[in-house]
Design an enzyme around this catalytic site. Structure first.
Site, PDB file in Angstrom:
ATOM      1  N   HIS A 270      29.770  92.522  11.514  1.00  0.00           N
ATOM      2  CA  HIS A 270      28.598  91.663  11.312  1.00  0.00           C
ATOM      3  C   HIS A 270      28.337  90.865  12.583  1.00  0.00           C
ATOM      4  CE1 HIS A 270      25.901  88.710   9.462  1.00  0.00           C
ATOM      5  NE2 HIS A 270      25.738  89.624   8.541  1.00  0.00           N
ATOM      6  N   ASP A 328      27.001  95.248   2.590  1.00  0.00           N
ATOM      7  CA  ASP A 328      26.551  96.620   2.315  1.00  0.00           C
ATOM      8  C   ASP A 328      27.672  97.573   1.934  1.00  0.00           C
ATOM      9  OD1 ASP A 328      24.408  95.831   4.933  1.00  0.00           O
ATOM     10  OD2 ASP A 328      23.759  96.234   2.878  1.00  0.00           O
TER      11      ASP A 328
HETATM   12  C1  SDX Z   1      23.267  93.312   7.473  1.00  0.00           C
HETATM   13  O1  SDX Z   1      22.244  89.550  10.468  1.00  0.00           O
HETATM   14  C2  SDX Z   1      22.423  89.552   9.197  1.00  0.00           C
HETATM   15  O2  SDX Z   1      22.650  88.538   8.581  1.00  0.00           O
HETATM   16  C3  SDX Z   1      22.303  90.908   8.563  1.00  0.00           C
HETATM   17  C4  SDX Z   1      22.642  90.940   7.070  1.00  0.00           C
HETATM   18  C5  SDX Z   1      21.629  90.172   6.250  1.00  0.00           C
HETATM   19  O3  SDX Z   1      21.957  89.758   5.137  1.00  0.00           O
HETATM   20  O4  SDX Z   1      20.454  90.098   6.724  1.00  0.00           O
HETATM   21  O5  SDX Z   1      23.938  90.391   6.843  1.00  0.00           O
HETATM   22  C6  SDX Z   1      22.624  92.351   6.527  1.00  0.00           C
HETATM   23  O6  SDX Z   1      22.570  93.873   8.282  1.00  0.00           O
HETATM   24  C7  SDX Z   1      24.778  93.489   7.450  1.00  0.00           C
HETATM   25  C8  SDX Z   1      25.264  94.486   8.542  1.00  0.00           C
HETATM   26  C9  SDX Z   1      25.001  95.910   8.029  1.00  0.00           C
HETATM   27  N1  SDX Z   1      25.215  96.879   9.090  1.00  0.00           N
HETATM   28  C10 SDX Z   1      26.304  97.721   9.042  1.00  0.00           C
HETATM   29  O7  SDX Z   1      27.203  97.634   8.194  1.00  0.00           O
HETATM   30  C11 SDX Z   1      26.292  98.773  10.136  1.00  0.00           C
HETATM   31  C12 SDX Z   1      27.708  98.898  10.721  1.00  0.00           C
HETATM   32  N2  SDX Z   1      27.956  97.631  11.454  1.00  0.00           N
HETATM   33  C13 SDX Z   1      27.775  97.699  12.905  1.00  0.00           C
HETATM   34  O8  SDX Z   1      26.663  98.488  13.291  1.00  0.00           O
HETATM   35  C14 SDX Z   1      27.851  96.300  13.504  1.00  0.00           C
HETATM   36  O9  SDX Z   1      28.946  95.675  12.970  1.00  0.00           O
HETATM   37  C15 SDX Z   1      26.673  95.351  13.407  1.00  0.00           C
HETATM   38  C16 SDX Z   1      25.404  95.962  13.865  1.00  0.00           C
HETATM   39  C17 SDX Z   1      26.509  94.837  12.021  1.00  0.00           C
HETATM   40  C18 SDX Z   1      27.010  94.191  14.317  1.00  0.00           C
HETATM   41  O10 SDX Z   1      27.068  94.750  15.617  1.00  0.00           O
HETATM   42  P1  SDX Z   1      27.699  93.915  16.808  1.00  0.00           P
HETATM   43  O11 SDX Z   1      27.029  92.599  16.888  1.00  0.00           O
HETATM   44  O12 SDX Z   1      27.768  94.767  18.032  1.00  0.00           O
HETATM   45  O13 SDX Z   1      29.167  93.652  16.286  1.00  0.00           O
HETATM   46  P2  SDX Z   1      30.247  92.909  17.096  1.00  0.00           P
HETATM   47  O14 SDX Z   1      29.696  92.252  18.328  1.00  0.00           O
HETATM   48  O15 SDX Z   1      31.024  92.072  16.151  1.00  0.00           O
HETATM   49  O16 SDX Z   1      31.180  94.133  17.590  1.00  0.00           O
HETATM   50  C19 SDX Z   1      32.411  93.843  18.181  1.00  0.00           C
HETATM   51  C20 SDX Z   1      33.007  95.187  18.524  1.00  0.00           C
HETATM   52  C21 SDX Z   1      32.063  96.052  19.344  1.00  0.00           C
HETATM   53  O17 SDX Z   1      32.919  96.851  20.184  1.00  0.00           O
HETATM   54  P3  SDX Z   1      33.116  96.359  21.730  1.00  0.00           P
HETATM   55  O18 SDX Z   1      31.746  96.373  22.370  1.00  0.00           O
HETATM   56  O19 SDX Z   1      33.719  94.988  21.670  1.00  0.00           O
HETATM   57  O20 SDX Z   1      34.040  97.417  22.307  1.00  0.00           O
HETATM   58  O21 SDX Z   1      33.281  95.927  17.337  1.00  0.00           O
HETATM   59  C22 SDX Z   1      32.566  97.149  17.371  1.00  0.00           C
HETATM   60  C23 SDX Z   1      31.423  96.965  18.354  1.00  0.00           C
HETATM   61  O22 SDX Z   1      31.072  98.210  18.909  1.00  0.00           O
HETATM   62  N3  SDX Z   1      32.038  97.346  16.012  1.00  0.00           N
HETATM   63  C24 SDX Z   1      32.397  98.349  15.227  1.00  0.00           C
HETATM   64  C25 SDX Z   1      31.695  98.141  14.036  1.00  0.00           C
HETATM   65  N4  SDX Z   1      30.959  97.040  14.120  1.00  0.00           N
HETATM   66  C26 SDX Z   1      31.178  96.543  15.364  1.00  0.00           C
HETATM   67  N5  SDX Z   1      33.217  99.405  15.424  1.00  0.00           N
HETATM   68  C27 SDX Z   1      33.335 100.267  14.392  1.00  0.00           C
HETATM   69  N6  SDX Z   1      32.693 100.144  13.194  1.00  0.00           N
HETATM   70  C28 SDX Z   1      31.858  99.095  12.990  1.00  0.00           C
HETATM   71  N7  SDX Z   1      31.224  98.960  11.819  1.00  0.00           N
END
Ligand code: SDX
Length: 393
Positions: A270, A328
């Site tokens: 998130h 989700d």
């Molecule tokens: C919603 O904003 C909101 O409030 C949204 C929401 C709402 O109510 O409106 O809460 C609803 O959208 C929830 C999120 C739903 N999306 C997913 O579940 C999709 C899978 N999640 C990822 O795509 C991701 O976690 C995001 C998009 C949600 C967040 O992306 P970020 O901001 O890049 O996450 P982060 O900065 O915390 O990531 C840190 C690291 C990164 O790697 P590095 O660049 O540090 O090497 O963790 C990795 C990311 O690539 N990472 C994941 C991951 N999520 C982040 N790796 C594997 N699996 C994942 N799900």
């Protein structure tokens, strides 16, 4: 020639807006709607009471609630001509595509009677939007399965009305299951608002230009559709079905950790929560309640999801990057058990989030300091240069 720029934006990143609606503490996993913990509202309240709270800032008295419920109920029907929009879509069109189109089309019906500078007209537009979303969403579902549209009924609760419009058929009586209806109502509450997420920021930015609220909500629906945002509930269920059995989980955990693999664990991670999403805990409980009410034991999807969560939360990569299940992760399993196809999951998210979008839009419009949104950029392109005629390139 494109010289490397050193830049000093000359400003620190500032908050995009002030709001009194929703508070999130991502490190502690806290979510408050107007100061009330999401867990307490999901447990004790219902959709329209929480909608009143988000719109007005206080929990209603019984009289205020009855008046609000009546106001919403009066607007649940849609103009008969709105139905023609559905026929323009193929039957297999994604319901979110239909929602973007049909909700945007509401502008054509109400644009002239929605002077957003008039408080009363803003409130009527808000009531219309909240009231019509279930009807429009149910019609999108019925259209996709080739069944006739079911009219709303004023004697049913908000969520019971929606379930009946989705699952009833003219040929026979339909009784809403109160346990399932209560679970869906709880799920809607969890999805209602979430501070300045991508789709809410889209609604605010669109609204800051003075666009009518129906067009702004259509823009929010478009943003929510993305798999990184509201589309994740559909993607998470597809992922769990693809994994199939707990034995295949390590393969997907490895892929999620592989920087060269674009695969992400859907329903994990998130932008704000670096702890367990409090909504995911309530969602998991609702999931168990729905499956128990349906007499489903050992649901393979739930078993795979819970094992995936157990393994991921004990894995160094997920611990280090503070990746936890979000709203989700369990919602898809629950919505599927309630009888919805995966293509409707984000539609249900949009239905509930419409309350937050409208509350945030209203807060912005009523802010005397509000100006048109204009996100800043840091320019990293070419330095100024002279045009060269084509024979000299
Ligand atoms: C919603 O904003 C909101 O409030 C949204 C929401 C709402 O109510 O409106 O809460 C609803 O959208 C929830 C999120 C739903 N999306 C997913 O579940 C999709 C899978 N999640 C990822 O795509 C991701 O976690 C995001 C998009 C949600 C967040 O992306 P970020 O901001 O890049 O996450 P982060 O900065 O915390 O990531 C840190 C690291 C990164 O790697 P590095 O660049 O540090 O090497 O963790 C990795 C990311 O690539 N990472 C994941 C991951 N999520 C982040 N790796 C594997 N699996 C994942 N799900």
């Amino acid at each position: 020639e494109t010289g490397l720029f050193t830049y000093d934006p000359g400003y620190t990143a500032t908050a995009s807006c002030e709001s009194q609606i929703t508070y999130i503490d991502g490190d502690e996993g806290v979510l408050l709607y107007r100061g009330y913990p999401i867990e307490e509202l999901a447990e004790n309240s219902d959709f329209l009471e929480v909608a009143y709270l988000l719109l007005h800032g206080e929990l209603p008295t019984r009289g205020q609630q009855n008046e609000f419920n009546r106001a919403i109920t009066l607007h649940t029907m849609v103009h008969e001509q709105l139905k023609n929009f559905y026929n323009g879509f193929r039957r297999d069109a994604h319901p979110m595509a239909i929602m973007v189109g049909v909700v945007g089309a509401l502008s054509a019906f109400y644009h002239d009677s929605t002077d957003i500078t008039d408080k009363k007209q803003r409130m009527i537009a808000s009531h219309r939007m909240i009231a019509k979303m279930p009807t429009i969403a149910a019609m999108a579902y019925k259209y996709s399965i080739g069944q006739p549209f079911i009219f709303p009924r004023n004697d049913l609760s908000y969520t019971a009305n929606f379930m009946r419009m989705c699952f009833a058929v003219p040929a026979e009586e339909y009784e809403v299951n109160p346990v399932l209806c209560d679970a869906l109502d709880k799920i809607f509450i969890l999805h209602m608002d979430h501070e300045q997420n991508a789709s809410t920021s889209t609604v605010r930015l669109a609204g800051s230009s003075g666009a009518n609220p129906f067009a702004c909500i259509a823009a929010g629906i478009a943003s929510l559709w993305g798999p990184a945002h509201g589309g994740a509930n559909e993607a998470a269920l597809n992922m769990l079905e693809e994994i199939g059995t707990p034995e295949r989980i390590p393969e997907y955990i490895a892929r999620a950790k592989d920087k060269n693999d674009p695969f992400r664990l859907m329903g994990f991670g998130h932008r704000v929560y670096k702890n367990y999403d409090p909504r995911a805990k309530v969602m998991q409980k609702a999931c168990h309640e729905v499956l128990a009410a349906l007499g489903v034991k050992n649901d393979p999807l739930l078993e795979t999801a819970m094992e995936l969560e157990r393994i991921a939360l004990s894995d160094d990569y997920f611990i280090e990057k503070k990746l936890y299940p979000n709203i989700d992760f369990y919602s898809g399993i629950t919505l599927k058990a309630l009888g919805f196809p995966t293509t409707m999951f984000t539609v249900l998210f949009a239905l509930a989030r419409t309350v937050g979008w409208i509350a945030q839009w209203t807060e912005m419009i009523e802010d005397d300091n509000q100006r048109i949104g204009r996100p800043r950029q840091i320019y990293t392109g070419a330095r100024q240069r002279c045009y060269a005629p084509i024979h000299k390139r």
